[in-house]
Design an enzyme around this catalytic site. Structure first.
Site, PDB file in Angstrom:
ATOM      1  N   HIS A  37      41.006 -42.247  44.382  1.00  0.00           N
ATOM      2  CA  HIS A  37      40.968 -42.447  46.087  1.00  0.00           C
ATOM      3  C   HIS A  37      42.362 -43.205  46.591  1.00  0.00           C
ATOM      4  CE1 HIS A  37      36.885 -41.814  45.632  1.00  0.00           C
ATOM      5  NE2 HIS A  37      36.941 -41.475  46.511  1.00  0.00           N
ATOM      6  N   LYS A 150      40.981 -32.327  47.721  1.00  0.00           N
ATOM      7  CA  LYS A 150      39.257 -31.154  46.617  1.00  0.00           C
ATOM      8  C   LYS A 150      38.089 -31.270  47.732  1.00  0.00           C
ATOM      9  CE  LYS A 150      35.547 -33.310  42.987  1.00  0.00           C
ATOM     10  NZ  LYS A 150      34.842 -33.762  44.167  1.00  0.00           N
ATOM     11  N   VAL A 177      43.923 -34.743  42.323  1.00  0.00           N
ATOM     12  CA  VAL A 177      43.561 -35.916  41.633  1.00  0.00           C
ATOM     13  C   VAL A 177      42.778 -35.833  39.881  1.00  0.00           C
ATOM     14  CG1 VAL A 177      44.399 -38.295  40.257  1.00  0.00           C
ATOM     15  CG2 VAL A 177      44.773 -37.603  43.292  1.00  0.00           C
TER      16      VAL A 177
HETATM   17  P1  AMP Z   1      34.488 -38.818  48.680  1.00  0.00           P
HETATM   18  O1  AMP Z   1      33.554 -40.308  48.912  1.00  0.00           O
HETATM   19  O2  AMP Z   1      34.506 -39.749  47.863  1.00  0.00           O
HETATM   20  O3  AMP Z   1      33.327 -38.656  48.901  1.00  0.00           O
HETATM   21  O4  AMP Z   1      35.836 -39.106  49.512  1.00  0.00           O
HETATM   22  C1  AMP Z   1      36.780 -39.590  50.347  1.00  0.00           C
HETATM   23  C2  AMP Z   1      37.889 -38.905  50.355  1.00  0.00           C
HETATM   24  O5  AMP Z   1      39.131 -39.007  49.170  1.00  0.00           O
HETATM   25  C3  AMP Z   1      38.096 -37.830  50.374  1.00  0.00           C
HETATM   26  O6  AMP Z   1      39.189 -37.312  51.050  1.00  0.00           O
HETATM   27  C4  AMP Z   1      37.642 -36.274  49.138  1.00  0.00           C
HETATM   28  O7  AMP Z   1      38.668 -35.467  49.389  1.00  0.00           O
HETATM   29  C5  AMP Z   1      39.230 -37.439  48.723  1.00  0.00           C
HETATM   30  N1  AMP Z   1      39.142 -37.514  46.992  1.00  0.00           N
HETATM   31  C6  AMP Z   1      37.932 -37.434  45.982  1.00  0.00           C
HETATM   32  N2  AMP Z   1      38.392 -37.339  44.693  1.00  0.00           N
HETATM   33  C7  AMP Z   1      39.445 -36.792  45.089  1.00  0.00           C
HETATM   34  C8  AMP Z   1      40.497 -36.681  44.056  1.00  0.00           C
HETATM   35  N3  AMP Z   1      40.241 -36.081  43.069  1.00  0.00           N
HETATM   36  N4  AMP Z   1      41.891 -35.603  44.601  1.00  0.00           N
HETATM   37  C9  AMP Z   1      41.539 -36.667  45.685  1.00  0.00           C
HETATM   38  N5  AMP Z   1      41.722 -36.502  46.659  1.00  0.00           N
HETATM   39  C10 AMP Z   1      39.537 -37.304  46.567  1.00  0.00           C
END
Ligand code: AMP
Length: 280
Positions: A37, A150, A177
């Site tokens: 994030h 991701k 990441v």
């Molecule tokens: P989340 O809150 O984890 O559902 O995701 C919020 C944002 O962070 C989304 O755009 C996800 O795709 C991104 N995200 C989550 N994990 C990763 C990661 N490991 N690498 C890159 N982006 C990520």
């Protein structure tokens, strides 16, 4: 760093940025922040004068048997990470701010891209994602919004929605990441027991195996998918899908087309569903 909680103050803060002739990058998240994030926020900083991160565990994108109530909400840690990363403001709304109890529900669906992969397993999920992302974009009208690769299907759906609704934001994809050993960082990794954490590595290893075969000239989707399945099974992971797709349409690919194909995996490790993918 500002903490914005209601729509009016958020609109006013946005208007102040515009009056100052500056630009805004938005990073929508559900919190439980990790380096993935934060990488999105740092990317946003490269493209706009201000970067805002939103933290909202969106009830509309969780199914009745999913982990909405137990989804981690370490708000103080999240705010500290944002401060450290130089995020200018965090939008931290209550559910009633995003979904006022007297408001009429409006659904946004992207049927072609949502019919497969995560779609059938998580009915209503992408409509919930689209609804909240459209609201966040409409509220903040950022010049750019950064999304992680991701969640590959989610990214394609948001891009399609952004184009079709003629929203003025540029959607910026950011690479996955990973932990040092290759596991894609995820807020849900904290659910894994030490043994599951070891087995979860099978997912990035399956993508490695697929990529290695592709680099050696293999183009048959069946062969590439079989290599992924074998690696996942060897790590005692329950496979939802391990599939080769077209990067844009997400349609099944019979043959790898370098530069146009993506391998997508979702597997369950104990009760935790983990997603990963690799463009080939
Ligand atoms: P989340 O809150 O984890 O559902 O995701 C919020 C944002 O962070 C989304 O755009 C996800 O795709 C991104 N995200 C989550 N994990 C990763 C990661 N490991 N690498 C890159 N982006 C990520």
């Amino acid at each position: 760093m500002f903490i914005l909680r209601c729509a009016e103050e958020t609109r006013a803060a946005r208007a102040a940025i515009r009056r100052a002739g500056q630009t805004l990058a938005l990073v929508p998240t559900m919190g439980a922040l990790h380096e993935g994030h934060i990488a999105l926020a740092l990317e946003g900083k490269k493209h706009a004068g201000h970067v805002w991160l939103t933290i909202f565990v969106n009830p509309m994108q969780f199914g009745p048997h999913e982990d909405f109530h137990k989804y981690p909400r370490p708000v103080e840690d999240d705010l500290a990470r944002c401060r450290e990363a130089g995020v200018d403001a965090v939008f931290l709304p209550e559910v009633a701010t995003m979904y006022p109890p007297n408001a009429t529900e409006v659904k946004i669906e992207v049927p072609d891209l949502a019919k497969d992969l995560e779609g059938p397993v998580r009915p209503g999920h992408f409509a919930g994602v689209c609804r909240v992302v459209a609201k966040l974009l409409a509220l903040t009208l950022p010049e750019v919004a950064v999304f992680g690769m991701k969640d590959y299907q989610q990214l394609r759906i948001i891009e399609a929605m952004n184009v079709d609704l003629m929203l003025p934001t540029r959607i910026l994809p950011h690479p996955i990441v990973r932990e040092a050993d290759g596991l894609a960082k995820s807020s849900r990794n904290r659910y894994l027991s030490p043994n599951e954490r070891l087995r979860a590595l099978g997912i990035s290893r399956a993508l490695d195996a697929c990529e290695k075969l592709a680099q050696s000239g293999e183009t048959s989707a069946a062969v590439l998918e079989d290599a992924m399945v074998r690696t996942l099974v060897a790590h005692a992971l329950a496979i939802d899908y391990a599939t080769l797709r077209d990067r844009q349409t997400l349609a099944p690919a019979e043959t790898l087309v370098p530069g146009q194909s993506v391998a997508l995996i979702t597997a369950r490790c104990g009760t935790t569903r983990l997603l990963d993918n690799r463009e080939l």
